[in-house]
Structure formats: C-alpha cells, structure tokens
Design an enzyme around this catalytic site. Structure first.
Site, PDB file in Angstrom:
ATOM      1  N   ASN A  10       0.877  -1.176   0.000  1.00  0.00           N
ATOM      2  CA  ASN A  10       0.000   0.000   0.000  1.00  0.00           C
ATOM      3  C   ASN A  10       0.914   1.225   0.000  1.00  0.00           C
ATOM      4  O   ASN A  10       1.517   1.543   1.017  1.00  0.00           O
ATOM      5  CB  ASN A  10      -0.885  -0.034   1.255  1.00  0.00           C
ATOM      6  N   TRP A  11       0.987   1.870  -1.150  1.00  0.00           N
ATOM      7  CA  TRP A  11       1.926   3.003  -1.276  1.00  0.00           C
ATOM      8  C   TRP A  11       1.396   4.278  -0.621  1.00  0.00           C
ATOM      9  O   TRP A  11       2.099   5.283  -0.545  1.00  0.00           O
ATOM     10  CB  TRP A  11       2.243   3.260  -2.767  1.00  0.00           C
ATOM     11  N   LYS A  12       0.156   4.251  -0.184  1.00  0.00           N
ATOM     12  CA  LYS A  12      -0.450   5.423   0.474  1.00  0.00           C
ATOM     13  C   LYS A  12      -0.233   6.677  -0.397  1.00  0.00           C
ATOM     14  O   LYS A  12      -0.267   6.569  -1.620  1.00  0.00           O
ATOM     15  CB  LYS A  12       0.114   5.579   1.897  1.00  0.00           C
ATOM     16  N   HIS A  93      -9.417   1.304   5.293  1.00  0.00           N
ATOM     17  CA  HIS A  93      -8.141   1.490   5.991  1.00  0.00           C
ATOM     18  C   HIS A  93      -8.336   2.476   7.137  1.00  0.00           C
ATOM     19  O   HIS A  93      -9.106   3.438   7.015  1.00  0.00           O
ATOM     20  CB  HIS A  93      -7.086   2.007   4.997  1.00  0.00           C
ATOM     21  N   GLU A  95      -6.609   4.819   8.092  1.00  0.00           N
ATOM     22  CA  GLU A  95      -6.314   6.214   7.717  1.00  0.00           C
ATOM     23  C   GLU A  95      -7.501   6.840   6.983  1.00  0.00           C
ATOM     24  O   GLU A  95      -7.739   8.047   7.100  1.00  0.00           O
ATOM     25  CB  GLU A  95      -5.027   6.258   6.873  1.00  0.00           C
ATOM     26  N   GLU A 164      -5.088  -4.824  10.665  1.00  0.00           N
ATOM     27  CA  GLU A 164      -4.007  -3.856  10.875  1.00  0.00           C
ATOM     28  C   GLU A 164      -4.261  -3.094  12.178  1.00  0.00           C
ATOM     29  O   GLU A 164      -5.028  -2.116  12.190  1.00  0.00           O
ATOM     30  CB  GLU A 164      -3.971  -2.843   9.724  1.00  0.00           C
ATOM     31  N   GLY A 170       3.067   2.092  10.859  1.00  0.00           N
ATOM     32  CA  GLY A 170       4.093   3.123  10.721  1.00  0.00           C
ATOM     33  C   GLY A 170       4.836   3.445  12.001  1.00  0.00           C
ATOM     34  O   GLY A 170       5.515   4.465  12.087  1.00  0.00           O
ATOM     35  N   SER A 210       3.756  -2.314  10.273  1.00  0.00           N
ATOM     36  CA  SER A 210       5.213  -2.388  10.469  1.00  0.00           C
ATOM     37  C   SER A 210       5.813  -3.734  10.059  1.00  0.00           C
ATOM     38  O   SER A 210       6.760  -4.208  10.689  1.00  0.00           O
ATOM     39  CB  SER A 210       5.581  -2.056  11.929  1.00  0.00           C
ATOM     40  N   GLY A 231       2.993  -1.162   4.255  1.00  0.00           N
ATOM     41  CA  GLY A 231       3.063   0.255   3.915  1.00  0.00           C
ATOM     42  C   GLY A 231       4.489   0.660   3.568  1.00  0.00           C
ATOM     43  O   GLY A 231       4.976   0.426   2.464  1.00  0.00           O
ATOM     44  N   GLY A 232       5.174   1.260   4.530  1.00  0.00           N
ATOM     45  CA  GLY A 232       6.502   1.833   4.296  1.00  0.00           C
ATOM     46  C   GLY A 232       7.474   0.911   3.581  1.00  0.00           C
ATOM     47  O   GLY A 232       8.194   1.342   2.668  1.00  0.00           O
TER      48      GLY A 232
HETATM   49  P1  13P Z   1       3.302   0.239   7.614  1.00  0.00           P
HETATM   50  O1  13P Z   1       3.778  -1.063   7.002  1.00  0.00           O
HETATM   51  O2  13P Z   1       4.064   1.437   7.122  1.00  0.00           O
HETATM   52  O3  13P Z   1       3.245   0.146   9.116  1.00  0.00           O
HETATM   53  O4  13P Z   1       1.799   0.475   7.114  1.00  0.00           O
HETATM   54  C1  13P Z   1       0.892  -0.563   7.236  1.00  0.00           C
HETATM   55  C2  13P Z   1      -0.342  -0.188   6.503  1.00  0.00           C
HETATM   56  O5  13P Z   1      -1.075   0.690   6.929  1.00  0.00           O
HETATM   57  C3  13P Z   1      -0.630  -0.878   5.245  1.00  0.00           C
HETATM   58  O6  13P Z   1      -1.909  -0.613   4.793  1.00  0.00           O
END
Ligand code: 13P
Length: 253
Positions: A10-12, A93, A95, A164, A170, A210, A231-232
């Site tokens: 997920n590149w956000k 999600h 977010e 999640e 993150g 993470s 994510g990251g």
């Molecule tokens: P991180 O891997 O950066 O913690 O993000 C997880 C996430 O929200 C994937 O959708």
C-alpha cells in the site's frame, strides 16, 4: 496451505512517475517468485501507468467512492479504478476511517459497489491502542467487521481481510505472533459464521502494521495468516520483495 501467500504493498500518498522504476523492479522480482501473489496499490494517479508496466504483479486502488457514479467532485468510482487497470481496491483502511470519517456502513457500501464493478476487495480492520489495552481488541475488530463486510455470495476469492492494529501502523511496533494468531482465528470464526464453512474458510486474512523482511517470518507463521499488507516497506523493491521471499519460505514449510 492451499492458497499462495498474498503480499500487497500500500503506497499510500507516496509516489510520482519517478517511482515507476520501483514498480518495474517489483514486477521483475515477482516473476521469479511465482509461489507468492504480489500486488501493489499505488495512488490513483499511477494506477494506469503501473498497470501498463506490470506483467506479473496485481495493481489495485487504495479507495473508491461508495456511489457508482455521479456528482461527487474529486472522487473516484470503483468502475473508474477498474477502467484504469485496478484489479482490487483496499477499503476501510484506518487512515481513511480516521482522516475521512468513514463509518462501517460506508465501508460496507463501498465494498458492495466495488465487488459489483468487478474489483476484488481488501477490507481493513483494526483496533486502537486504547481498545487493546482495555482487553477489548477481539470484540472491537469482530464487531467492526460484522458491520463492514460485503455480501460475497459465492465469491470468497474476491474478498480479503487485512487486520491492521492502528498502533502498529508506521510505528515500528508489531503485534506479537500470539496476538496475531488470536485475532486471525477470531476473524476466521466470524467469516465461517457469516459466509458458511466453505466460503468463510477461503477468504484470506492478511496482517498489516510495520511488517518488514526482518519480522515477516514470525508474523506469516501465525495461525490463519494468508499474507501481509505492507506500507513503508513496500516503497522499494528490495525491502518489499524481502517480505515476499520470507512469506514464500514460511508457506513452503
Ligand atoms: P506500515 O507497514 O508502514 O506500518 O503500514 C501498514 C499499513 O497501513 C498498510 O496498509
């Protein structure tokens, strides 16, 4: 494990066209790792470009609107995502729920619209730190899912759940493998209750929060984990494919 592990990036809100080289590198590496289903969800602006480049990886969107179309300035429909080349969409999600006030009912509506448009759905759930510390994580997440899950009829392969925990996103903190097992087993029981044994057992449940190459093995080894939502660490081919390789090793046994 009958299904291949599903590793989704997920590149956000990261990525301009300069990132296409990274998508190409992920695609090339995925061609050498056919035991794992690899996908990325870039921002809307890159879906079509990544779709054109990708030979192996799946491409998805990070959200879609809950209406099929209409006067919704700035929004993107599920059909538009599919037209741009998306095969799936991430919905609910934390977010989105936090930044845009998306309710469970709204997420459910989006999921129904997305499935009707031919997209697979990755539906996210997860508790805050406060809820976990009060010992109410399993009840919170199963209630959240009960209210957000779409009708899947006979298409369990169209639906994936991503657990999640919000406090792990993150932050560098991850849930313990035991906590992940407990949550995923509870989610599986709910899926079987709602969709029946056959369909409910087929829905994959990903862990997110993470995930990195260094912790992927123990997380992928927890009960009922079918892959990861990353994510990251999905922003470079090296770190992302490190997770996919770890998953391949775990699922091979
Ligand atoms: P991180 O891997 O950066 O913690 O993000 C997880 C996430 O929200 C994937 O959708």
């Amino acid at each position: 494990m009958a299904q291949r592990p599903f590793i989704v990036g997920n590149w956000k809100m990261h990525g301009t066209r300069a990132m296409l080289s990274e998508a190409r590198a992920i695609d090339r590496a995925a061609q050498r790792l056919m035991k794992v289903e690899v996908a990325i969800a870039p921002p809307f602006t890159l879906i079509h470009a990544v779709h054109r480049e990708a030979e192996q990886i799946g491409v998805g969107a990070q959200d879609c609107h809950h209406a099929e179309g209409g006067a919704h300035t700035g929004d993107i429909s599920a059909a538009m995502c599919a037209d741009a080349g998306a095969k799936f969409v991430i919905l609910g999600h934390s977010e989105r729920r936090g930044d845009h006030g998306e309710s469970d009912a709204c997420v459910k509506q989006k999921a129904d619209v997305a499935l009707a448009a031919g997209l697979r759905v990755i539906l996210c759930c997860g508790e805050s730190l406060d809820v976990r510390e009060k010992g109410k994580a399993v009840k919170f997440v199963t209630d959240q899912l009960r209210a957000s899950l779409p009708h899947i009829e006979d298409a369990a392969e169209q639906l994936t759940i991503a657990y999640e925990p919000i406090w792990a996103i993150g932050t560098g903190k991850t849930a313990t493998p035991q906590d992940v097992s407990d949550m995923h087993v509870a989610i599986r029981a709910l899926l079987v209750e709602l969709y029946g044994e056959e369909q409910g057992s087929e829905v994959r449940i990903l862990y997110g929060g993470s995930v990195k190459a260094e912790n992927a093995r123990e997380l992928m080894d927890a009960d009922e984990v079918g892959g990861a939502l990353v994510g990251g660490a999905s922003l470079t081919a090296d770190s992302f494919m490190g997770i996919a390789i770890a998953a391949a090793e775990v699922f091979e046994g």
